[in-house]
Design a protein around this motif. Structure first.
Motif, short mmCIF file in Angstrom:
data_model
loop_
_atom_site.label_atom_id
_atom_site.label_comp_id
_atom_site.label_asym_id
_atom_site.label_seq_id
_atom_site.Cartn_x
_atom_site.Cartn_y
_atom_site.Cartn_z
N GLU A 63 0.84 -1.19 0.00
CA GLU A 63 0.00 0.00 0.00
C GLU A 63 0.88 1.24 0.00
N ASP A 67 -1.54 6.63 1.63
CA ASP A 67 -2.80 6.00 2.08
C ASP A 67 -2.66 5.45 3.49
N VAL A 71 -5.04 6.49 6.79
CA VAL A 71 -5.76 5.49 7.58
C VAL A 71 -5.31 5.55 9.04
N GLU A 102 -7.21 -0.13 12.77
CA GLU A 102 -7.78 0.60 11.64
C GLU A 102 -7.00 0.30 10.36
N HIS A 106 -8.29 -1.69 7.02
CA HIS A 106 -8.13 -1.13 5.68
C HIS A 106 -7.58 -2.18 4.72
N THR A 110 -10.16 -3.31 1.76
CA THR A 110 -10.05 -2.51 0.54
C THR A 110 -8.89 -2.87 -0.37
#
Length: 277
Positions: A63, A67, A71, A102, A106, A110
């Motif tokens: 990732e 991002d 998050v 969290e 994520h 996603t």
């Protein structure tokens, strides 16, 4: 900014002390208190570097860093809004699992290119950690059985988790692939497809015993029609019957072969009409 540079040290103790005092003050204010928004913003701003520090632990999972930061900030906000000193723990001790949770959520919800069940996503994450840990300990890649023992899971579950890990990042079929001869091809060009010739082979092998069981005249009619491509009128002249009789004979022979192959009935009439040409 590299999150690994944000690990708190002694130089941050004073700032964190001020942030903690503001956090305690924040907990005493009513929801609509005009002092609350600015105080909340100050606390969040002071702990953003720590949120980046937590996010840095997840940097090697594909990732983007931007991002991950966002998050982590969401997790920090949730921790600030929900923290209560009655939990009898420090704020950082409380905030760390909230922020990490969290980020994990994520990744789970996603970042998988192909959807797999949540249990399998979590098992795939545990598999990655177990594989790295055992590889360092054993000095080699662990076996499936060793992974299953380490993860307290069944061998079949570990195998399924390995399969699920493959679909974490899907690759476009249009991606260029270098070839040994220097020619450029796409990944899609190299993926095989169903070959209709296989079905033809199956049909031929299935027909062989059925054809062998036909009468000699029936074999000759099929030979003249489908191998020499003679029209029905010429076939009739060859075997001494009328064109109409040839049509009926072909319909009977083909119907017999279809039944032997297990083809559903009802197509004989259509074939008979086609053969009259």
């Amino acid at each position: 900014m590299d999150g690994t540079q944000d690990e708190p040290g002694l130089d941050r103790v004073g700032a964190y002390a001020a942030a903690l005092a503001a956090l305690r003050r924040l907990a005493t204010l009513a929801t609509g208190d005009p002092e609350r928004p600015a105080l909340r913003e100050f606390v969040i701003g002071e702990y953003m570097s720590y949120a980046r520090y937590v996010a840095a632990r997840f940097r090697r999972r594909g990732e983007s860093w931007e991002d991950l930061e966002q998050v982590a900030y969401v997790g920090l906000v949730k921790a600030v809004d929900s923290y209560d000193e009655e939990y009898h723990t420090t704020f950082l001790t409380y905030a760390t699992p909230v922020i990490a949770g969290e980020i994990k959520r994520h990744f789970r919800d996603t970042t998988w290119d192909v959807h797999v069940p949540r249990h399998m996503q979590e098992l795939s994450g545990a598999l990655r950690q177990a594989r790295e840990s055992l590889a360092q300990k054993l000095g080699r890649d662990p076996t499936v059985t060793e992974l299953a023992h380490r993860m307290d899971a069944g061998v079949d579950e570990v195998v399924d988790a390995m399969d699920a890990s493959v679909v974490y990042n899907a690759t476009s079929l249009d991606v260029a692939v270098g070839m040994a001869d220097g020619d450029g091809s796409t990944l899609g060009d190299l993926i095989g497809a169903d070959d209709p010739a296989y079905d033809l082979i199956v049909d031929r092998e299935s027909l062989k015993p059925l054809l062998a069981g036909l009468a000699e005249r029936d074999k000759r009619i099929l030979l003249l029609r489908y191998f020499r491509n003679l029209p029905q009128t010429e076939i009739g002249e060859e075997i001494g019957v009328s064109q109409m009789q040839v049509s009926r004979l072909l319909a009977r022979i083909l119907g017999q072969l279809r039944r032997g192959l297990g083809v559903r009935p009802g197509w004989e009439g259509a074939e008979e009409g086609a053969e009259r040409g």
